[in-house]
Design an enzyme around this catalytic site. Structure first.
Site: not given
Lengths: 271, 607
Positions: B11, B18, B148, B448-449, B521
């Site tokens: 809920g 609780s 209530d 890296l490139s 990659s």
């Protein structure tokens, strides 16, 4: 498999023996010995390890012993930190264990209620309650990065009563201290402490008296309170457990030291 | 006594979950005096009841939660009444903790759904009900709480009840029982309520005590996933596992799925003895005759009713990862005791958790629910989730972080595994490589490139050819002109880019070649996937390492400059991440080493 010699450890060891039958359990048993355990516990430990044909590793924090750390001279908090938390880390680091089986139950204490059955610890053995892996069905993710480890609690969902019923049903041997008997005790701060050996300093005029007591939980004798009881059979112990108005950790003095002490200890690497 | 009932509480936040459990524990005398004393102390500090004992604090265990007054993780608690034992999972109401909610639901027999009478059905109510339905919970207990505060108004209760039943029915949940309650006072939970003369049903706790979880099951065929092969000595070989369906006795004919090998059960071994039979939920060790090959992850099944195995599935998937789920990305899949590589090949649609409608989706985000096609690296034995939670529920694990990122349920197999058989031919990769007097390899250069991959790759191939080796160089840019012309630079396309190249490299290694792959990659999981296609010594991950600053300074193609000006997007190292290899087989530091020195290092490793 971490072993505290208590009733939960006895059940866990029994389950492992059943699972791997007809062979012995393939993992070693690790006991962190603070040097302040009840003498009956140590004798029982050695007997059970031999019977189970399991390798027993005992570790003590020697630096702590050399520094004279005792539960009497230092506060229970500091003593626990050095002789249990640090000792445990030393033992785990030395063994480089990646899977550590423990006998913890969720009903023992509130922060344990949230802990997974396979609980991930980082390289410093710390638990991060917010970074827990979801546990679905009975599928446990056991993948680890370098240095990480898992604390595995197969008894997570057992209650204290479950443990006792199972001990009775399977006839599992337990340390005699769980059964009521006449034992020498002194009363301190409303708690009954057993005088297990002559290392226990007595206050002037303090005289141990023999009372019929038993222990609901076992640890270091100066930090483990006894309860007055006549329960000397398993049936009587179970009846008493079910009727009890106090949770079992009540007898362990370390939990009361600070608010949420167990959660903090766990983040630091204690169970 | 009825078997232990496991139920999950769900809920929205502040609906009083609780408090409900705290109330039940308190009224069933499951709270010890010292625990109550602790709660009273905590209540004065954090409580919401003006200093009166806040029973919710019995459940909310963690420090952060007590301060914030919410439940952030699932908590389990056992309790017993004279009539039954219970384990309750208290699940969090906040949306970001939906994954914990799923965890609680996965092992539950029933769900107690809390609704605040003043607020009615909220998105969280529907979301949680949908998760509960997906994870196989069939019994719903609707607790309309805080009655209530609406003066125990019958109309309010009946409106919410009717609205909820419509939602539940649409999700296939037929068994709903509703209760007008106050968790705070225990009215209609543990005690009779004086304010609801119009309500004639049982109290909520009574209902839970009487709930029948499993209808008397029709006789199911035997199934036991193998957890462990027990070989304590040369004379004993047993298969350990928990029986998930059916019965077994010595002499029964069984098959080992997925291989299909037939055998007979020789004995059922248990602690200090043997047994004549075993049934569902028993953990046993079986010995077979003849002693056929069985591994962890196989399922021992009744011979007359074998289990299906497949490598393509339709499944429902709840995403629990912080990173979105990307089609084509390799994950690990765990189903019963089986672990295997898997990818989602297609997202059929995402499910709107509020109204159940089907939405188009390119990826699944945290807490998204989707219907997907799933492929595993090899066929695994399974059953549809509706037939068996144990054989049809799976998790997905991220290859890089090891996090559990998805939970799914298999709907049915797509039957491709049965139709596309792997062909075995006489000439193997090893034969082809022997003919070329070399060992076939895949040398995977990542970086890296402008880190120097192409330069090293070029020099390395020249060196190998000079030595008389047969090679091929797969270059990132070149492949994008042909095979991968249809792919862009989004994360999904980059994943597919690598997958295709890895598969091509595998074919070429099978042809006996030394293949040099020169690809940025950037993701560890894709590189791990590539590695998984090869035998252990065939694949070498070579990290061509130079800092992004160095690469940007070199910038031979002017790409870093363009990326920084925002002219190209998703450029690795600028606005797209590069995950440095954690354990490369070889690292080449091109800031310190010349290309020639790098090649020498590679050649040394190949020798």
């Amino acid at each position: 498999m971490l072993h505290s010699i208590g009733k939960d450890s006895a059940v866990l060891l029994h389950l492992a023996r059943k699972a791997f039958w007809p062979g012995p359990p393939p993992m070693p048993l690790l006991h962190v010995d603070t040097t302040w355990k009840f003498r009956d516990m140590i004798a029982f430990r050695d007997r059970m390890a031999a019977e189970a044909e399991i390798r027993l590793i005992v570790h003590t924090n020697r630096e702590g012993v050399d520094a004279g750390i005792t539960p009497f001279t230092h506060g229970s908090d500091h003593y626990t930190q050095v002789m249990k938390t640090v000792a445990l880390r030393q033992a785990l680091d030395a063994g480089r264990y990646d899977m550590i089986l423990v006998g913890a139950r969720r009903d023992e204490e509130k922060s344990r209620a949230k802990e997974r059955i396979f609980s991930l610890r980082n390289a410093r053995h710390q638990w991060d309650p917010k970074a827990q892996r979801p546990e679905l069905w009975h599928l446990y993710n056991t993948r680890l990065q370098e240095g990480e480890s898992l604390r595995i609690s197969p008894l997570s969902n057992w209650s204290e009563a479950d443990v006792w019923y199972y001990i009775a049903a399977e006839g599992i041997p337990i340390v005699p201290l769980y059964r009521a008997a006449e034992r020498p005790v002194v009363e301190r701060d409303g708690q009954l402490i057993m005088v297990d050996d002559d290392r226990m300093p007595l206050a002037p005029g303090e005289v141990p008296t023999r009372r019929r007591v038993r222990f609901r939980t076992l640890g270091c004798y100066p930090l483990t309170a006894a309860v007055e009881s006549n329960a000397d059979t398993l049936d009587a112990i179970i009846a008493e457990t079910l009727a009890a108005d106090h949770s079992e950790r009540e007898g362990r003095l370390i939990d009361h030291d600070t608010e949420a002490s167990m959660e903090r200890k766990k983040r630091e690497g204690y169970f | 006594m009825a078997p232990t009932l496991r139920f999950v509480l769900c809920g929205s936040v502040d609906d009083g979950k609780s408090t409900l459990i705290g109330r039940i524990l308190y009224d069933c005398r499951q709270v010890s005096a010292d625990q109550m004393q602790r709660v009273e102390e905590d209540s004065r500090r954090y409580g919401t009841q003006g200093g009166a004992p806040d029973l919710a604090l019995l459940m909310d265990g963690l420090q952060d939660e007590r301060r914030q007054g919410i439940t952030i993780d699932v908590a389990y608690r056992g309790f017993r009444t004279p009539r039954r034992c219970f384990i309750v999972a208290d699940a969090p109401g906040h949306e970001q903790y939906t994954r914990n909610m799923a965890t609680g639901a996965s092992t539950a027999d029933a769900a107690v759904v809390m609704v605040d009478a003043r607020k009615g059905i909220l998105p969280q109510t529907t979301r949680h009900t949908r998760i509960v339905a997906m994870f196989g919970v069939r019994h719903i207990v609707l607790a309309v709480n805080k009655m209530d505060l609406v003066a125990w108004d019958r109309g309010t209760f009946e409106t919410i009840d009717a609205a909820y039943r419509t939602v539940a029915e649409e999700m296939g949940l037929a068994q709903v029982a509703s209760f007008p309650v106050s968790a705070l006072s225990g009215d209609n939970v543990t005690r009779r309520c004086a304010h609801t003369p119009w309500y004639g049903g049982p109290r909520l706790l009574e209902h839970l005590e009487a709930l029948e979880t499993e209808p008397p099951a029709a006789r199911q065929p035997f199934r036991m996933p193998v957890q462990y092969v027990n070989r304590p000595n040369p004379d004993f070989r047993g298969y350990c596992g928990r029986i998930v369906a059916g019965d077994v006795s010595p002499g029964d004919r069984v098959r080992v799925s997925p291989a299909g090998t037939a055998a007979e059960v020789e004995s059922i071994v248990v602690w200090q003895g043997t047994r004549d039979s075993a049934t569902r939920d028993d953990s046993v060790t079986l010995t077979l005759k003849p002693d056929v090959a069985v591994s962890r992850g196989d399922v021992i099944v009744a011979a007359h009713d074998p289990l299906e195995a497949a490598d393509q599935y339709r499944a429902r998937l709840l995403w629990m990862g912080d990173q979105p789920m990307t089609v084509g990305r390799p994950y690990r899949l765990k189903l019963h005791t089986h672990e295997v590589g898997a990818t989602v090949t297609r997202i059929r649609h995402r499910v709107d958790v509020d109204d159940g409608s089907e939405l188009a989706a390119a990826q699944l985000e945290l807490n998204d629910l989707g219907v997907v096609n799933l492929a595993t690296n090899r066929p695994i034995p399974f059953a549809p989730f509706d037939e068996s939670r144990e054989l049809g529920g799976f998790i997905l694990i991220d290859r890089a972080t090891n996090a559990t990122v998805g939970a799914g349920t298999i709907t049915y197999s797509l039957m491709r595994a049965a139709n596309v058989k792997w062909q075995d031919f006489d000439i193997t990769g090893e034969v082809r490589a022997d003919l070329k007097r070399q060992r076939a390899r895949c040398l995977w250069l990542t970086g890296l490139s402008a880190s120097g991959k192409s330069t090293v790759a070029n020099l390395l191939e020249r060196h190998l050819v000079n030595e008389g080796r047969h090679t091929y160089l797969l270059d990132g840019d070149n492949v994008r002109h042909g095979l991968n012309r249809d792919l862009g630079f989004t994360e999904a396309d980059r994943v597919e880019n690598i997958r295709r190249v890895a598969e091509v490299a595998r074919l070429m290694v099978d042809a006996g070649l030394i293949v040099i792959v020169s690809f940025i990659s950037p993701f560890q999981s894709e590189r791990d996937f590539a590695r998984s296609l090869f035998d252990k010594d065939e694949f070498m991950e070579i990290f061509v390492d130079a800092s992004v600053e160095t690469c940007a300074r070199r910038d031979p193609k002017g790409l870093y400059a363009k990326a920084k000006r925002g002219e190209i997007r998703n450029f690795t190292g600028v606005d797209s991440p590069y995950e440095r290899p954690e354990r490369p087989d070889l690292r080449l530091d091109t800031e310190k080493l010349s290309p020639e020195a790098c090649v020498e290092l590679v050649i040394e490793r190949l020798a």
